[in-house]
Design a protein around this motif. Structure first.
Motif, short mmCIF file in Angstrom:
data_model
loop_
_atom_site.label_atom_id
_atom_site.label_comp_id
_atom_site.label_asym_id
_atom_site.label_seq_id
_atom_site.Cartn_x
_atom_site.Cartn_y
_atom_site.Cartn_z
N ARG A 199 0.84 -1.19 0.00
CA ARG A 199 0.00 0.00 0.00
C ARG A 199 0.88 1.24 0.00
O ARG A 199 1.84 1.32 0.78
N ILE A 200 0.59 2.19 -0.88
CA ILE A 200 1.25 3.50 -0.85
C ILE A 200 0.49 4.31 0.19
O ILE A 200 -0.74 4.30 0.21
N PHE A 201 1.21 5.01 1.08
CA PHE A 201 0.49 5.77 2.09
C PHE A 201 0.98 7.20 2.18
O PHE A 201 2.11 7.53 1.81
N ALA A 202 0.09 8.05 2.67
CA ALA A 202 0.41 9.45 2.96
C ALA A 202 -0.36 9.83 4.21
O ALA A 202 -1.52 9.45 4.37
N LEU A 203 0.30 10.56 5.08
CA LEU A 203 -0.34 11.08 6.29
C LEU A 203 -0.54 12.58 6.12
O LEU A 203 0.39 13.29 5.76
N LYS A 204 -1.77 13.02 6.35
CA LYS A 204 -2.10 14.45 6.29
C LYS A 204 -2.97 14.77 7.50
O LYS A 204 -4.13 14.37 7.54
#
Length: 141
Positions: A109-114
């Motif tokens: 899974r590609i992830f980003a935290l915002k």
């Protein structure tokens, strides 16, 4: 030790599939329900379902009709296992899965935290007969 910002419980905000023509579909409806949990010890678990799932007519937990069981399986998914974080990717090493073909494999899974949001995207996969990319948005609980 490096801080793991994914640890905790996340509630599903949205789940969508996007095909090569950017057509969007909602595999669990437009208001799905789900939780994703990452633990400090490296274990994870996820469960997602459609809102307002139909209930079985029978009160017997093993008493659903074939049609009821098929609908229940089509409106729910779950898996658990361990995970590892790599730069902007997280790898789920699946040990138990509702979808039998995922048991014993790794899912990227590609992830980003915002802020309090976690965005997860899966590489294209064959879903409903065509290549689609899954996109999930989670909010920290």
């Amino acid at each position: 030790m490096k801080q793991n910002h994914l640890v905790g419980t996340w509630q599903l905000v949205s789940a969508e599939l996007k095909d090569a023509n950017n057509q969007i579909s909602y595999p669990f409806g437009e208001k799905p329900i789900g939780y994703l949990m990452y633990k400090e010890d490296g274990y994870m678990s996820v469960s997602i379902m459609s809102a307002n799932r139909l209930r079985f007519v029978s009160k017997d937990i093993a008493g659903g009709t074939i049609e009821e069981m098929a609908t229940a399986a089509d409106t729910y998914t779950s898996y658990c296992g361990t995970y590892e974080i790599q730069v902007n990717k997280i790898i789920h090493h699946i040990q138990i899965s509702m979808y039998p073909n995922w048991t014993g494999i790794a899912q990227e899974r590609i992830f980003a935290l915002k802020d309090d949001r976690l965005l997860l995207s899966a590489p294209p996969d064959l879903i409903d007969g065509k290549q689609q990319t899954a996109h999930f948005v989670w909010k920290r609980v």
